[in-house]
Design a protein around this motif. Sequence first.
Motif, PDB file in Angstrom:
ATOM      1  N   UNK A 169      -7.632  -4.379 -23.390  1.00 20.48           N
ATOM      2  CA  UNK A 169      -6.482  -5.202 -23.773  1.00 20.48           C
ATOM      3  C   UNK A 169      -5.868  -4.688 -25.074  1.00 20.48           C
ATOM      4  N   UNK A 170      -6.708  -4.388 -26.053  1.00 17.65           N
ATOM      5  CA  UNK A 170      -6.225  -3.906 -27.349  1.00 17.65           C
ATOM      6  C   UNK A 170      -5.448  -2.610 -27.191  1.00 17.65           C
ATOM      7  N   UNK A 171      -5.960  -1.694 -26.385  1.00 14.28           N
ATOM      8  CA  UNK A 171      -5.299  -0.402 -26.196  1.00 14.28           C
ATOM      9  C   UNK A 171      -3.961  -0.535 -25.484  1.00 14.28           C
ATOM     10  N   UNK A 172      -3.905  -1.360 -24.440  1.00 15.05           N
ATOM     11  CA  UNK A 172      -2.700  -1.454 -23.625  1.00 15.05           C
ATOM     12  C   UNK A 172      -1.636  -2.366 -24.220  1.00 15.05           C
ATOM     13  N   UNK A 173      -2.044  -3.391 -24.961  1.00 16.72           N
ATOM     14  CA  UNK A 173      -1.068  -4.363 -25.472  1.00 16.72           C
ATOM     15  C   UNK A 173      -0.706  -4.144 -26.928  1.00 16.72           C
ATOM     16  N   UNK A 174      -1.523  -3.371 -27.669  1.00 13.66           N
ATOM     17  CA  UNK A 174      -1.256  -3.171 -29.094  1.00 13.66           C
ATOM     18  C   UNK A 174      -1.541  -4.400 -29.929  1.00 13.66           C
ATOM     19  N   UNK A 175      -2.468  -5.247 -29.474  1.00 18.18           N
ATOM     20  CA  UNK A 175      -2.842  -6.444 -30.215  1.00 18.18           C
ATOM     21  C   UNK A 175      -4.276  -6.831 -29.879  1.00 18.18           C
ATOM     22  N   UNK A 176      -4.834  -7.707 -30.698  1.00 16.54           N
ATOM     23  CA  UNK A 176      -6.196  -8.175 -30.486  1.00 16.54           C
ATOM     24  C   UNK A 176      -6.176  -9.395 -29.565  1.00 16.54           C
ATOM     25  N   UNK A 177      -7.164  -9.486 -28.675  1.00 18.27           N
ATOM     26  CA  UNK A 177      -7.289 -10.665 -27.810  1.00 18.27           C
ATOM     27  C   UNK A 177      -8.044 -11.725 -28.600  1.00 18.27           C
ATOM     28  N   UNK A 178      -7.324 -12.687 -29.141  1.00 19.50           N
ATOM     29  CA  UNK A 178      -7.905 -13.629 -30.091  1.00 19.50           C
ATOM     30  C   UNK A 178      -8.993 -14.504 -29.482  1.00 19.50           C
ATOM     31  N   UNK A 179      -8.901 -14.795 -28.199  1.00 16.20           N
ATOM     32  CA  UNK A 179      -9.891 -15.669 -27.578  1.00 16.20           C
ATOM     33  C   UNK A 179     -11.278 -15.041 -27.531  1.00 16.20           C
ATOM     34  N   UNK A 180     -11.364 -13.727 -27.689  1.00 15.67           N
ATOM     35  CA  UNK A 180     -12.649 -13.033 -27.663  1.00 15.67           C
ATOM     36  C   UNK A 180     -13.244 -12.843 -29.052  1.00 15.67           C
TER      37      UNK A 180
END
Length: 463
Positions: free
Chosen positions: A242-253
């Motif tokens: 997710x981080x690589x493809x979206x350019x953001x951190x997945x906050x729920x994790x």
Amino acid sequence: MMVLEFSILYFLAYSYYGIIESNGNPPNLTHGAAATLISLGVIVGMYSVGLYNRKCFFYFRESASRATVVFPLILVAFLALFAARDYALQGAWLPANSLLCAAAIVTFLPALLLIRKFGLNALDRSDLFKTRVLVIGNGARAGSLQNLSRDLRHRSFAIVGYAQLAPDSGSTIVKDDAQPDRRGDDRRPDFVIDPKNLLNFCRERRIDEIVIASTERRGMPVHELLDCKLHGFNTLEFSTFWERESGQIFLDDMSPSWLLFSDGFQMSKGRIVVQRALDIVIASLLLILSLPVTLLTALLIKLESEGPIFYRQTRVGLHGKPFDVVKFRSMRVDAERHGPRWASKDDSRATRVGSFIRKVRIDEIPQVFNVLRGDMAFVGPRPERPVFVSVLAEKIPYYEVRHAAKPGITGWAQINYPYGASVEDAKRKLALDLYYIKNGNIFLDIMTMIQTGKVLLWNGGAR
């Protein structure tokens, strides 16, 4: 794509140089130098307005609108540059340089639009340049990946399907009904796979990456997944993908252990020194170059309304330390008589001059003094007021982690998300800020500075 477009532009400039030279009036640069200078300048200009962002590769209309705005600006900038160079070195304007530049840039614009149009069509028809992904799991995380793929028009990666690994499935591959947590208009197949057949499944379906999106890890066939990895099928955690493809951190994790053991979230001494030196150089240059604009702005503010030209406001900086940010005053003196609140679109508290300078970001120029003092960097998370930080920290877990980096005049969140005036906006921007803090480096800083041009031209994030 950038290499292809650079090559085409270089070829055009090189060819036009030969045509102009054959007419007996060559530019006073060599073939290679002229073609390289024009090509690099145009590519940097395109990058600065986001023409190499994902969105411009996924939506042709976005590419076309940005290109038609920025190319005239690039052409004017080059003509002015060449004219200044001619007068400085030759004492007169040399039309050959300007003709070469104009011919190359004007011809390249339709070529660029054709490349983007047919290139996007080719991406849609073929999986050749896409990462073929098998998602393990079909719950909420899998739904997030499906939504991300749809937002990216399925051009970055292609989800082959969603799998559950169950050794007692009764058959090697069985299609299953779509799960209620993963709904969408473009559903991919659901599979139940015997772990012993996972490697063969990946070979048959030409899988490139396996993404573990399941939250249930008990009974996960680790040996079979490792076997796939050792045979060349890259295996990733959901949050990493997710981080690589979206350019953001997945906050729920996010969790304390994830923050503690994940890569990044640290500043080397070398980066601190280089970043500080870069901040001082750029802030000093901006201060000098913007002097005519700042003097005119100060005069207009003073003429329109009573009150100070500048205003100071307490913000939260590095490691939660408060500091006073300096800006041009863009609102009435009594703007906060009813208490602090976020700025809104077409804010009634803004003066006429203030409304304009906020839209084009002139009001933020005095922040270079904060950069020179060391309170801020040029690139970093946007500094918030203590009253808002207190509210957001209560409602958004790990919000204060963003204070691990110096706040910035511009930043990764500012160029990728519009102005935030709600808790949900703050959460979305936090995901981007944390990506920058985790993965930040000098290259990312420079690229962010360059892309700030798109925010200025399209009023992104201004209020």
